[in-house]
Design a protein around this motif. Structure first.
Motif, mmCIF file in Angstrom:
data_model
loop_
_atom_site.group_PDB
_atom_site.id
_atom_site.type_symbol
_atom_site.label_atom_id
_atom_site.label_comp_id
_atom_site.label_asym_id
_atom_site.label_seq_id
_atom_site.Cartn_x
_atom_site.Cartn_y
_atom_site.Cartn_z
ATOM 1 N N ARG A 1 0.935 -1.122 -0.059
ATOM 2 C CA ARG A 1 -0.027 -0.066 -0.130
ATOM 3 C C ARG A 1 0.751 1.352 0.123
ATOM 4 O O ARG A 1 2.065 1.314 0.382
ATOM 5 N N ASN B 1 -0.732 -3.312 3.988
ATOM 6 C CA ASN B 1 -1.964 -3.530 4.926
ATOM 7 C C ASN B 1 -2.073 -4.709 5.663
ATOM 8 O O ASN B 1 -2.317 -5.677 5.016
ATOM 9 N N PRO C 1 -1.528 5.077 8.361
ATOM 10 C CA PRO C 1 -3.131 4.703 8.446
ATOM 11 C C PRO C 1 -3.240 3.462 9.392
ATOM 12 O O PRO C 1 -2.270 2.796 9.743
ATOM 13 N N ASP D 1 -3.526 6.330 -4.166
ATOM 14 C CA ASP D 1 -3.751 6.228 -2.700
ATOM 15 C C ASP D 1 -3.696 7.663 -2.170
ATOM 16 O O ASP D 1 -2.890 8.498 -2.309
ATOM 17 N N THR E 1 -4.111 8.235 1.381
ATOM 18 C CA THR E 1 -3.996 7.798 2.782
ATOM 19 C C THR E 1 -2.694 8.808 3.204
ATOM 20 O O THR E 1 -2.631 9.025 4.560
#
Length: 305
Positions: free
Chosen positions: A240, A257, A286, A248, A250
């Motif tokens: 990720r 992830n 995240p 992406d 985030t």
């Protein structure tokens, strides 16, 4: 009569003032002689000053807690790791690693790892895995697991776990553990971690500095390196971040992830401090994610015999 008494009194007062002024004039005439006699150099000895040093009980206790008389690093190959070592490693992990976050059904509870799970997950039989520990004054203070595998004619060394006891942090033990893992045959190092301090230690130990990490190297090689891993959670990790997906949003640059929802309060506090001192290129963190760091080995300079 009252007036006469008053006049007399006035004269008496005036006489006293006149007499006093005359006395002052006389003193003023003799003053230069007195000053002259006192103008000779002289030395005055003062009492020797005394300095008292006060240390609060907090300072003394802090100093005692930071004192580490003996540090011992030991490296063990997979077959040398005993069940007793794994039992202590599991205790260290369970007492110091992390607590579950708000997105977990076990929020606030410590993340527990049993000794029986350590061997198959971190010391698989089809790999060259190793274990390093550091004891401080005879007490286990930190440890790390690593696994090596071949990739395109090169040797990958992947740090699968890094834990330092809370009372021993910020003393360089993480860097010492990773340094003890290094071997001259290693070409590439990797680690996945939700804690910036672990990434910082890896960057310093393997790549020279976290600021020298090549994001292009990670983007080009992460997929094939990780797919070749004998460690299942590395092999099956979902990449990720904007490095792997330009859509992406985030804020993560390089990560995975893991859906491992540990509390991020401590890592985020550490991240804030890291950004004050270094150029942090891995982005935000995240929930349920970990940072991904892969770097080419920094070759050690050979010393003349």
């Amino acid at each position: 009569m009252e007036g006469a008494e008053g006049t007399e009194g006035t004269h008496a007062a005036h006489g006293a003032m006149t007499s006093g002024m005359a006395c002052l004039k006389e003193q003023s005439k003799s003053a230069p002689e007195e000053i002259s006699s006192d103008s000779r150099p002289h030395v005055t000895f003062l009492p020797q000053p005394q300095i008292a040093v006060f240390e609060s009980s907090w300072v003394l206790e802090r100093a005692r807690s930071f004192k580490m008389a003996k540090q011992l690093y030991e490296v063990f190959e997979r077959d040398e790791v005993t069940d007793d070592m794994l039992l202590h490693a599991a205790e260290l992990f369970s007492q110091n690693y992390a607590v579950w976050g708000e997105h977990s059904s076990r929020q606030g509870k410590r993340v527990i790892l049993s000794a029986r799970r350590l061997r198959p997950q971190y010391l698989p039989t089809n790999s060259r895995a190793s274990y390093v520990r550091v004891t401080v004054d005879g007490k286990l203070a930190g440890n790390a697991f690593a696994c090596r595998w071949p990739w395109q004619g090169k040797t990958i060394c992947w740090v699968t776990q890094l834990v330092v006891g809370m009372e021993y942090r910020d003393r360089g033990l993480a860097k010492g553990l990773l340094g003890a893992l290094r071997e001259d045959v290693d070409d590439i190092y990797g680690i996945m971690s939700s804690h910036p301090a672990a990434c910082l230690a890896a960057g310093a130990s393997f790549g020279g500095s976290i600021e020298k990490i090549s994001l292009d190297f990670i983007a080009k090689n992460a997929v094939s390196i990780m797919k070749a891993s004998p460690i299942s959670y590395v092999r099956n990790a979902n990449l990720r971040g904007s490095l792997f997906d330009t859509t992406d949003s985030t804020g993560l640059v390089s990560g995975v992830n893991t859906e491992f929802f540990v509390d991020h309060q401590e890592p985020l506090e550490a991240l804030s401090k890291v950004r004050e001192l270094w150029n942090w290129s891995l982005g935000e963190l995240p929930e349920g994610h970990e940072y991904l760091l892969i770097m080419a080995a920094k070759r050690r300079l050979s010393r003349p015999l």
